[in-house]
Structures are given as structure tokens and as C-alpha cells.
Design a protein around this motif. Structure first.
Motif, PDB file in Angstrom:
ATOM      1  N   LEU A  95      29.203 -80.685  33.911  1.00  0.00           N
ATOM      2  CA  LEU A  95      28.758 -81.991  33.425  1.00  0.00           C
ATOM      3  C   LEU A  95      28.112 -82.819  34.535  1.00  0.00           C
ATOM      4  O   LEU A  95      27.099 -83.482  34.317  1.00  0.00           O
ATOM      5  N   GLY A  96      28.687 -82.769  35.732  1.00  0.00           N
ATOM      6  CA  GLY A  96      28.108 -83.512  36.858  1.00  0.00           C
ATOM      7  C   GLY A  96      26.763 -82.950  37.271  1.00  0.00           C
ATOM      8  O   GLY A  96      25.822 -83.698  37.558  1.00  0.00           O
ATOM      9  N   PRO A 155      33.401 -74.985  36.297  1.00  0.00           N
ATOM     10  CA  PRO A 155      34.363 -76.082  36.149  1.00  0.00           C
ATOM     11  C   PRO A 155      33.702 -77.299  35.492  1.00  0.00           C
ATOM     12  O   PRO A 155      32.494 -77.523  35.643  1.00  0.00           O
ATOM     13  N   ALA A 156      34.489 -78.062  34.779  1.00  0.00           N
ATOM     14  CA  ALA A 156      33.952 -79.195  34.011  1.00  0.00           C
ATOM     15  C   ALA A 156      33.178 -80.167  34.889  1.00  0.00           C
ATOM     16  O   ALA A 156      32.091 -80.610  34.514  1.00  0.00           O
ATOM     17  N   TRP A 157      33.695 -80.491  36.053  1.00  0.00           N
ATOM     18  CA  TRP A 157      33.020 -81.455  36.922  1.00  0.00           C
ATOM     19  C   TRP A 157      31.658 -80.941  37.368  1.00  0.00           C
ATOM     20  O   TRP A 157      30.720 -81.714  37.515  1.00  0.00           O
ATOM     21  N   LEU A 158      31.553 -79.625  37.569  1.00  0.00           N
ATOM     22  CA  LEU A 158      30.285 -79.055  38.017  1.00  0.00           C
ATOM     23  C   LEU A 158      29.287 -78.944  36.862  1.00  0.00           C
ATOM     24  O   LEU A 158      28.103 -79.252  37.015  1.00  0.00           O
ATOM     25  N   PHE A 211      29.709 -76.264  29.889  1.00  0.00           N
ATOM     26  CA  PHE A 211      31.052 -76.836  29.862  1.00  0.00           C
ATOM     27  C   PHE A 211      31.892 -76.204  28.749  1.00  0.00           C
ATOM     28  O   PHE A 211      33.036 -75.808  28.959  1.00  0.00           O
TER      29      PHE A 211
END
Length: 124
Positions: free
Chosen positions: A52-53, A47-50, A41
């Protein structure tokens, strides 16, 4: 005189050395995966969602695997899948190829040494 009756004791559950070692490896790996997700991240590699998720999902899978290792043999296969995912995360940050390979090696050692210990315990 009154006698107190003790509840019947349940037979002790035999702990598998292979499962115990696997749980320890995955437990340490949880910390590394959490930090790796933050690194991915922070570097903006995904991408942040990918980042961290995906890190959170892998951590959840690891906790799920740790919980099931004492009961189900197929949880060991899930542990191998976790190792593969960690190695493949090297496509996001190259250093994770090395970290994933090191943990996969530790996992392989834990699985073989644990199986050997369990078979020696059965022989006695």
C-alpha cells in the motif's frame, strides 16, 4: 464618455501535444496502479506496508510528474522512470509485467506521436 480599459491579455501558453498525451497516459495509469497496489496487498504478495505504501508513493510520483510535464522537460524522464517501476512491479505479481509492458508501449507511442505533432506544429 468613459472608456473602460481591459487588462492586457497574457500571451496564450502553447500546450505541448507530447505533454498532453503523457498526462493522459499517466492519468489512466494512476487508476491501474491504485488497483494493482490493492491486488498485491490482497494476495499477500508483499507486506501490507510495502504494497500500500509503495502504491501510494508511485501514485504520488505520477501526480507530481503530471503536474510538472507542462513546465519541465526532465519530467518526461521521470515519466519513463514511472514506466520502469511499473514493469518491475511484475516481480510482486507476474501479471504486472504484462500490464507494465502495455503501459510502457502506450507511453512510448504517446511520446513519439506527441513529439511528431509538436514538430509539425512548429513548421506551420
Amino acid at each position: 464618455m468613459t472608456e473602460t480599459s481591459e487588462p492586457p491579455q497574457e500571451p496564450r501558453r502553447v500546450r505541448s501535444a507530447q505533454a498532453s498525451l503523457g498526462q493522459v497516459v499517466l492519468g489512466f495509469e494512476l487508476i491501474v496502479v491504485g488497483l494493482a497496489a490493492l491486488t498485491i496487498f490482497g494476495l499477500g504478495a508483499l507486506p501490507a506496508w510495502l504494497a500500500l505504501g509503495g502504491g501510494a508513493a508511485l501514485c504520488a510520483l505520477m501526480v507530481f510528474t503530471i503536474a510538472l510535464m507542462m513546465k519541465y522537460r526532465w519530467a518526461f524522464i521521470l515519466g519513463w522512470a514511472v514506466q520502469a517501476i511499473l514493469v518491475l512491479s511484475g516481480f510482486a505479481v507476474t501479471m504486472l509485467f504484462l500490464i507494465g509492458a502495455v503501459f510502457a508501449g502506450i507511453w512510448a507511442f504517446a511520446m513519439t506521436a506527441g513529439a511528431k505533432l509538436d514538430s509539425q506544429k512548429k513548421e506551420k
